[in-house]
Design a protein around this motif. Structure first.
Motif, PDB file in Angstrom:
ATOM      1  N   UNK A   5      46.979  40.605  39.190  1.00  0.00           N
ATOM      2  CA  UNK A   5      47.804  41.075  40.301  1.00  0.00           C
ATOM      3  C   UNK A   5      49.208  40.510  40.152  1.00  0.00           C
ATOM      4  N   UNK A   6      50.168  41.414  39.978  1.00  0.00           N
ATOM      5  CA  UNK A   6      51.566  41.002  39.827  1.00  0.00           C
ATOM      6  C   UNK A   6      52.248  40.877  41.182  1.00  0.00           C
ATOM      7  N   UNK A   7      53.284  40.041  41.216  1.00  0.00           N
ATOM      8  CA  UNK A   7      54.130  39.904  42.406  1.00  0.00           C
ATOM      9  C   UNK A   7      55.495  39.411  41.964  1.00  0.00           C
ATOM     10  N   UNK A   8      56.459  39.486  42.884  1.00  0.00           N
ATOM     11  CA  UNK A   8      57.778  38.941  42.607  1.00  0.00           C
ATOM     12  C   UNK A   8      58.841  39.959  42.263  1.00  0.00           C
ATOM     13  N   UNK A  22      51.836  36.628  37.893  1.00  0.00           N
ATOM     14  CA  UNK A  22      50.630  37.432  37.689  1.00  0.00           C
ATOM     15  C   UNK A  22      49.436  36.514  37.903  1.00  0.00           C
ATOM     16  N   UNK A  23      48.700  36.771  38.975  1.00  0.00           N
ATOM     17  CA  UNK A  23      47.531  35.961  39.291  1.00  0.00           C
ATOM     18  C   UNK A  23      46.294  36.590  38.669  1.00  0.00           C
ATOM     19  N   UNK A  24      45.548  35.787  37.917  1.00  0.00           N
ATOM     20  CA  UNK A  24      44.346  36.265  37.248  1.00  0.00           C
ATOM     21  C   UNK A  24      43.101  35.716  37.941  1.00  0.00           C
ATOM     22  N   UNK A  25      42.113  36.557  38.116  1.00  0.00           N
ATOM     23  CA  UNK A  25      40.833  36.128  38.682  1.00  0.00           C
ATOM     24  C   UNK A  25      39.714  36.806  37.915  1.00  0.00           C
ATOM     25  N   UNK A  26      38.518  36.275  38.092  1.00  0.00           N
ATOM     26  CA  UNK A  26      37.396  36.812  37.346  1.00  0.00           C
ATOM     27  C   UNK A  26      37.184  35.995  36.081  1.00  0.00           C
ATOM     28  N   UNK A  27      36.878  36.641  34.971  1.00  0.00           N
ATOM     29  CA  UNK A  27      36.595  35.953  33.713  1.00  0.00           C
ATOM     30  C   UNK A  27      37.892  35.547  33.022  1.00  0.00           C
TER      31      UNK A  27
END
Length: 124
Positions: A5-8, A22-27
């Motif tokens: 998920x990007x932001x900014x 860029x927030x990463x989640x999951x594996x």
């Protein structure tokens, strides 16, 4: 699978600065290398910057010296610091992750996870 998920993104004047996240989640441990791409209206998606698991960085010639890619120590957040922005930098910026340990950073095919993108607009 990794969710990105990007932001900014936003509107900035010529010569200004922005920092994308860029927030990463999951594996997330499966993302060996990560990158930023961008796509301007009517143009193909193009490589901007990439970073390896060990922190090696790679840049497109058009942004070298102006942009800096980095990731936090937990490797769950990717950043793109952008300085001296130009109108030609206007595009949707995408974060991408790759589970591969080989492949060219600048190739879209190297990456298997993509974010939805964040708009960057540079006004003249």
């Amino acid at each position: 699978q990794v969710r990105l998920v990007e932001s900014g993104g936003g509107l900035v004047q010529d010569g200004g600065s922005l920092r994308l996240s860029c927030a990463a989640s999951g594996r997330t441990f499966s993302s060996n290398r990560m990158g930023w791409f961008r796509q301007a209206p009517g143009k193909e998606r193009e490589f901007v910057a990439g970073i390896s698991w060990s922190g090696g960085t790679y840049y497109a010639d058009s942004v070298k010296g102006r942009f800096a890619i980095s990731r936090d120590s937990a490797k769950t957040t990717l950043y793109l610091q952008m300085h001296s922005l130009k109108p030609e930098d206007t595009a949707v910026y995408y974060c991408a992750g790759s589970s591969l340990f080989s492949g060219d950073y600048f190739r879209i095919e190297t990456y298997n996870d993509w974010g939805q993108g964040t708009q960057v607009t540079v006004s003249s």
